[in-house]
Design a protein around this motif. Structure first.
Motif, PDB file in Angstrom:
ATOM      1  N   PHE A  63       0.817  -1.207   0.000  1.00  7.43           N
ATOM      2  CA  PHE A  63       0.000   0.000   0.000  1.00  7.43           C
ATOM      3  C   PHE A  63       0.855   1.264   0.000  1.00  7.43           C
ATOM      4  CE2 PHE A  63      -3.281  -3.020   1.366  1.00  7.43           C
ATOM      5  CZ  PHE A  63      -4.281  -2.665   0.485  1.00  7.43           C
ATOM      6  N   ALA A  64       2.056   1.184   0.572  1.00 11.09           N
ATOM      7  CA  ALA A  64       2.979   2.312   0.488  1.00 11.09           C
ATOM      8  C   ALA A  64       3.394   2.536  -0.964  1.00 11.09           C
ATOM      9  CB  ALA A  64       4.204   2.065   1.366  1.00 11.09           C
ATOM     10  N   ASP A  65       3.695   1.451  -1.659  1.00  9.25           N
ATOM     11  CA  ASP A  65       4.051   1.555  -3.079  1.00  9.25           C
ATOM     12  C   ASP A  65       2.888   2.080  -3.917  1.00  9.25           C
ATOM     13  OD1 ASP A  65       6.576   0.628  -2.560  1.00  9.25           O
ATOM     14  OD2 ASP A  65       6.217  -1.411  -3.269  1.00  9.25           O
ATOM     15  N   ALA A  66       1.669   1.729  -3.508  1.00  2.00           N
ATOM     16  CA  ALA A  66       0.479   2.184  -4.247  1.00  2.00           C
ATOM     17  C   ALA A  66       0.170   3.655  -3.994  1.00  2.00           C
ATOM     18  CB  ALA A  66      -0.729   1.325  -3.877  1.00  2.00           C
ATOM     19  N   GLY A  67       0.889   4.267  -3.036  1.00  3.05           N
ATOM     20  CA  GLY A  67       0.699   5.688  -2.765  1.00  3.05           C
ATOM     21  C   GLY A  67      -0.347   5.997  -1.716  1.00  3.05           C
ATOM     22  N   ALA A  68      -0.783   4.981  -0.960  1.00  2.00           N
ATOM     23  CA  ALA A  68      -1.766   5.215   0.102  1.00  2.00           C
ATOM     24  C   ALA A  68      -1.115   6.022   1.224  1.00  2.00           C
ATOM     25  CB  ALA A  68      -2.286   3.888   0.642  1.00  2.00           C
ATOM     26  N   ILE A  69      -1.810   7.026   1.726  1.00  2.00           N
ATOM     27  CA  ILE A  69      -1.262   7.887   2.777  1.00  2.00           C
ATOM     28  C   ILE A  69      -1.001   7.072   4.043  1.00  2.00           C
ATOM     29  CG2 ILE A  69      -1.750   9.861   4.272  1.00  2.00           C
ATOM     30  CD1 ILE A  69      -3.228  11.145   1.985  1.00  2.00           C
ATOM     31  N   PHE A  70       0.266   7.025   4.436  1.00  2.00           N
ATOM     32  CA  PHE A  70       0.708   6.277   5.618  1.00  2.00           C
ATOM     33  C   PHE A  70       0.266   4.803   5.576  1.00  2.00           C
ATOM     34  CE2 PHE A  70       0.246  10.692   7.402  1.00  2.00           C
ATOM     35  CZ  PHE A  70       1.614  10.969   7.403  1.00  2.00           C
ATOM     36  N   SER A  71       0.035   4.288   4.370  1.00  2.00           N
ATOM     37  CA  SER A  71      -0.364   2.872   4.186  1.00  2.00           C
ATOM     38  C   SER A  71      -1.591   2.504   5.015  1.00  2.00           C
ATOM     39  CB  SER A  71       0.795   1.931   4.551  1.00  2.00           C
ATOM     40  OG  SER A  71       1.893   2.137   3.718  1.00  2.00           O
ATOM     41  N   TRP A  72      -2.503   3.472   5.183  1.00  2.00           N
ATOM     42  CA  TRP A  72      -3.631   3.238   6.090  1.00  2.00           C
ATOM     43  C   TRP A  72      -4.489   2.027   5.693  1.00  2.00           C
ATOM     44  CZ3 TRP A  72      -8.768   3.130   4.840  1.00  2.00           C
ATOM     45  CH2 TRP A  72      -9.127   3.666   3.600  1.00  2.00           C
ATOM     46  N   PRO A  73      -4.722   1.739   4.374  1.00  2.00           N
ATOM     47  CA  PRO A  73      -5.518   0.540   4.075  1.00  2.00           C
ATOM     48  C   PRO A  73      -4.826  -0.733   4.546  1.00  2.00           C
ATOM     49  CG  PRO A  73      -5.360   1.972   2.138  1.00  2.00           C
ATOM     50  CD  PRO A  73      -4.358   2.452   3.128  1.00  2.00           C
ATOM     51  N   GLY A  74      -3.476  -0.716   4.530  1.00  2.00           N
ATOM     52  CA  GLY A  74      -2.736  -1.884   5.008  1.00  2.00           C
ATOM     53  C   GLY A  74      -3.003  -2.152   6.473  1.00  2.00           C
ATOM     54  N   TYR A  75      -2.954  -1.110   7.292  1.00  2.00           N
ATOM     55  CA  TYR A  75      -3.240  -1.276   8.726  1.00  2.00           C
ATOM     56  C   TYR A  75      -4.683  -1.738   8.941  1.00  2.00           C
ATOM     57  CZ  TYR A  75       1.193   1.005   9.824  1.00  2.00           C
ATOM     58  OH  TYR A  75       2.528   1.306   9.940  1.00  2.00           O
ATOM     59  N   LEU A  76      -5.589  -1.202   8.144  1.00  2.00           N
ATOM     60  CA  LEU A  76      -6.996  -1.616   8.246  1.00  2.00           C
ATOM     61  C   LEU A  76      -7.142  -3.102   7.938  1.00  2.00           C
ATOM     62  CD1 LEU A  76     -10.049  -0.923   8.495  1.00  2.00           C
ATOM     63  CD2 LEU A  76     -10.007  -0.377   6.048  1.00  2.00           C
ATOM     64  N   HIS A  77      -6.519  -3.549   6.849  1.00  2.00           N
ATOM     65  CA  HIS A  77      -6.612  -4.959   6.473  1.00  2.00           C
ATOM     66  C   HIS A  77      -5.971  -5.863   7.531  1.00  2.00           C
ATOM     67  CE1 HIS A  77      -8.445  -4.561   2.574  1.00  2.00           C
ATOM     68  NE2 HIS A  77      -7.528  -3.706   2.154  1.00  2.00           N
ATOM     69  N   ILE A  78      -4.832  -5.446   8.038  1.00  2.00           N
ATOM     70  CA  ILE A  78      -4.144  -6.257   9.063  1.00  2.00           C
ATOM     71  C   ILE A  78      -5.041  -6.441  10.280  1.00  2.00           C
ATOM     72  CG2 ILE A  78      -2.219  -6.257  10.701  1.00  2.00           C
ATOM     73  CD1 ILE A  78      -0.618  -4.765   8.456  1.00  2.00           C
ATOM     74  N   PHE A  79      -5.698  -5.351  10.674  1.00  2.00           N
ATOM     75  CA  PHE A  79      -6.597  -5.420  11.833  1.00  2.00           C
ATOM     76  C   PHE A  79      -7.790  -6.339  11.564  1.00  2.00           C
ATOM     77  CE2 PHE A  79     -10.399  -3.697  13.967  1.00  2.00           C
ATOM     78  CZ  PHE A  79     -10.046  -3.937  15.280  1.00  2.00           C
ATOM     79  N   LEU A  80      -8.426  -6.167  10.409  1.00  2.00           N
ATOM     80  CA  LEU A  80      -9.618  -6.957  10.095  1.00  2.00           C
ATOM     81  C   LEU A  80      -9.289  -8.432   9.887  1.00  2.00           C
ATOM     82  CD1 LEU A  80     -11.506  -4.540   7.666  1.00  2.00           C
ATOM     83  CD2 LEU A  80     -12.027  -5.008  10.058  1.00  2.00           C
ATOM     84  N   LEU A  81      -8.105  -8.708   9.347  1.00  2.00           N
ATOM     85  CA  LEU A  81      -7.725 -10.100   9.095  1.00  2.00           C
ATOM     86  C   LEU A  81      -7.436 -10.864  10.384  1.00  2.00           C
ATOM     87  CD1 LEU A  81      -5.541  -9.614   5.907  1.00  2.00           C
ATOM     88  CD2 LEU A  81      -7.661 -10.936   6.055  1.00  2.00           C
ATOM     89  N   LEU A  82      -7.259 -10.140  11.486  1.00  2.00           N
ATOM     90  CA  LEU A  82      -7.151 -10.806  12.779  1.00  2.00           C
ATOM     91  C   LEU A  82      -8.444 -11.546  13.114  1.00  2.00           C
ATOM     92  CD1 LEU A  82      -5.345  -8.037  14.882  1.00  2.00           C
ATOM     93  CD2 LEU A  82      -4.345 -10.158  13.992  1.00  2.00           C
TER      94      LEU A  82
END
Length: 490
Positions: A63-82
């Motif tokens: 998500f950092a490579d995709a240009g997402a601000i502070f990779s926020w979708p990545g953190y969201l996915h990590i949390f939900l995948l728990l």
């Protein structure tokens, strides 16, 4: 008999003209349309395979490579995948329905809309068969920003200082889906009309600028931050770049709105029918709203079609299409829109149910194929595997599986990342000699379930076969599927 009478009242104009939100009818149609996703809560599709069972650092890097601000979708996915894929599907249902309710709260504040019209627009907004790609886990950030956008808009209906600040922050967050930067024109026009009361003079304009100056600046602030500090890199260089050809085609798409406007003038001058004129006005507003919804996608060359996963580009279309449907029906029926809209709602529910059936069959197929792969020593001992999918009619929305989906299957079957799967048609079109050298090095990483793969020529071809129809396969729990494994020959 009493229940039948009660059910029939849900479709009556009297019920639809009530000032309360049509909870029973909305919930019934919404669950009929999308509730079947509860039967495959754990399904994994498409880009979901780069999230599922992948270490957090790789998700954040993507998500950092995709240009997402502070990779926020990545953190969201990590949390939900728990919790698991199930939470995505449940939250998608809740947030999409809540977005419809927020729209209704916004529409009922508009004095120029009748109660019946507000209710019908809301029902269409909820039920129209658009954006079926919402079923994918990777698209959940779209859904979240969608909900946030309408939440921020609703907060401006009776704004206090605190609500304005909160709305400003939520709008800023929703812009993470960049298409909202254009769609934001709608709430700006709304608050402008509300503040000036349609009175355009220096005094009212100054008052509007004084109260909402920051609201006019915020999309430009976001755009500056995004383009200056969070540009796509790596595999995503040039991602969603605006093209001149896209801009030209987008501007041409506004021509139907011009035609409707001319038609409205003709009716206003010659026919002077308020009902007919009203339908045309709603239709005109719908076309403009729809164009604002697809403009940010078309300028970067993205098509909001129903094929494959392209329906995700229909994210903002429901409001505009709802107005188009209502305006068209009101125009051709001389104001008696409720019956026509009810027919559209029923047809939409059936189409949604069919889309859901397609996704269910797709997942049933995937589960069965993974099971068959896990039992094959030939596949286990191979490294580069070509898949010949002869059951594409089982794939939802005519989609073709990507290499990382095949890799995800292999990883799920054997628990390691030493193999690489690729589609036969892709190999033939991109590499006649059979090598996979056209893939960048980034493809052979954990993100794509190939961290320990060593580049080699294809060894075997795995044909996925099923002689039954989709419907029969569904009821036999996909027992019809089988694999045919042979040496790969170039």
């Amino acid at each position: 008999m009493l229940n039948i009478i009660k059910f029939r009242t849900l479709w009556s104009e009297q019920y639809l003209s009530r000032k309360q939100f049509p909870w029973l009818l909305a919930a019934f149609l919404f669950l009929l349309s999308y509730g079947s996703s509860l039967f495959y809560l754990n399904a994994i599709y498409w880009d979901d395979w780069v999230l599922f069972n992948v270490h957090s650092e790789y998700i954040l890097e993507m998500f950092a490579d995709a240009g997402a601000i502070f990779s926020w979708p990545g953190y969201l996915h990590i949390f939900l995948l728990l919790v698991g894929p199930e939470i995505y599907r449940l939250l998608t249902l809740v947030l999409m329905f809540a977005s419809g309710y927020l729209l209704w709260l916004i529409l009922r504040q508009k004095s120029f809309l009748k109660t019946l019209e507000s209710n019908l627009i809301t029902l269409l907004f909820l039920i129209l068969p658009l954006n079926p790609a919402r079923i994918s886990l990777i698209n959940f950030p779209y859904t979240l920003c969608y909900f946030c956008f309408f939440l921020a808009w609703w907060l401006l209906q009776k704004p206090s200082f605190n609500k304005k600040i909160l709305s400003l922050g939520i709008f800023f967050f929703s812009f993470n889906i960049n298409s909202f930067l254009v769609f934001y024109v709608l709430p700006v026009i709304d608050i402008f009309c509300k503040t000036t009361n349609f009175s355009l003079n220096v005094k009212t304009i100054k008052s509007f600028l004084k109260q909402y100056f920051l609201f006019l600046l915020i999309p430009f602030i976001f755009f500056y931050i995004k383009t200056s500090y969070f540009t796509p890199s790596g595999l995503y260089v040039g991602y969603n770049s605006v093209s001149w050809q896209g801009i030209k085609s987008s501007l041409v798409d506004f021509s139907p709105a011009v035609f409707i406007f001319i038609l409205w003038l003709i009716f206003k001058i010659l026919v002077k029918s308020f009902v007919t004129e009203r339908g045309l006005i709603i239709l005109f507003c719908g076309i403009i709203t729809r164009q604002l919804a697809i403009f940010p996608y078309s300028v970067v060359g993205l098509t909001p079609s129903f094929q494959d996963w392209n329906s995700r580009h229909q994210l903002l279309m429901p409001l505009g299409v709802s107005l188009i449907v209502l305006g068209t029906v009101a125009w051709i029926s001389y104001g008696r829109a409720s019956r026509g809209v009810i027919i559209v709602l029923l047809l939409s529910s059936i189409i949604n149910l069919y889309f859901s059936y397609e996704y269910y069959v797709d997942w049933v197929k995937q589960e069965k194929v993974i099971e068959l792969i896990s039992k094959s020593d030939e596949i286990k001992n191979a490294r580069t595997i070509v898949f010949d999918d002869q059951t594409k009619n089982f794939n939802a929305r005519g989609r073709v599986y990507r290499f990382y989906e095949y890799n995800g299957w292999l990883k799920s079957a054997f628990g390691d990342q030493t193999r690489f799967g690729v589609d036969l048609e892709e190999v033939k079109s991109r590499s006649p000699d059979g090598t996979l050298s056209y893939y960048p090095n980034e493809a052979f990483t954990e993100l794509f379930s190939a961290a320990n793969y060593q580049l080699s020529s294809p060894e075997i071809i795995v044909s996925i076969i099923c002689s039954d129809s989709r419907l029969k396969a569904l009821f036999t729990r996909a027992r019809c599927f089988s694999l045919s494994i042979n040496q790969y020959k170039m």
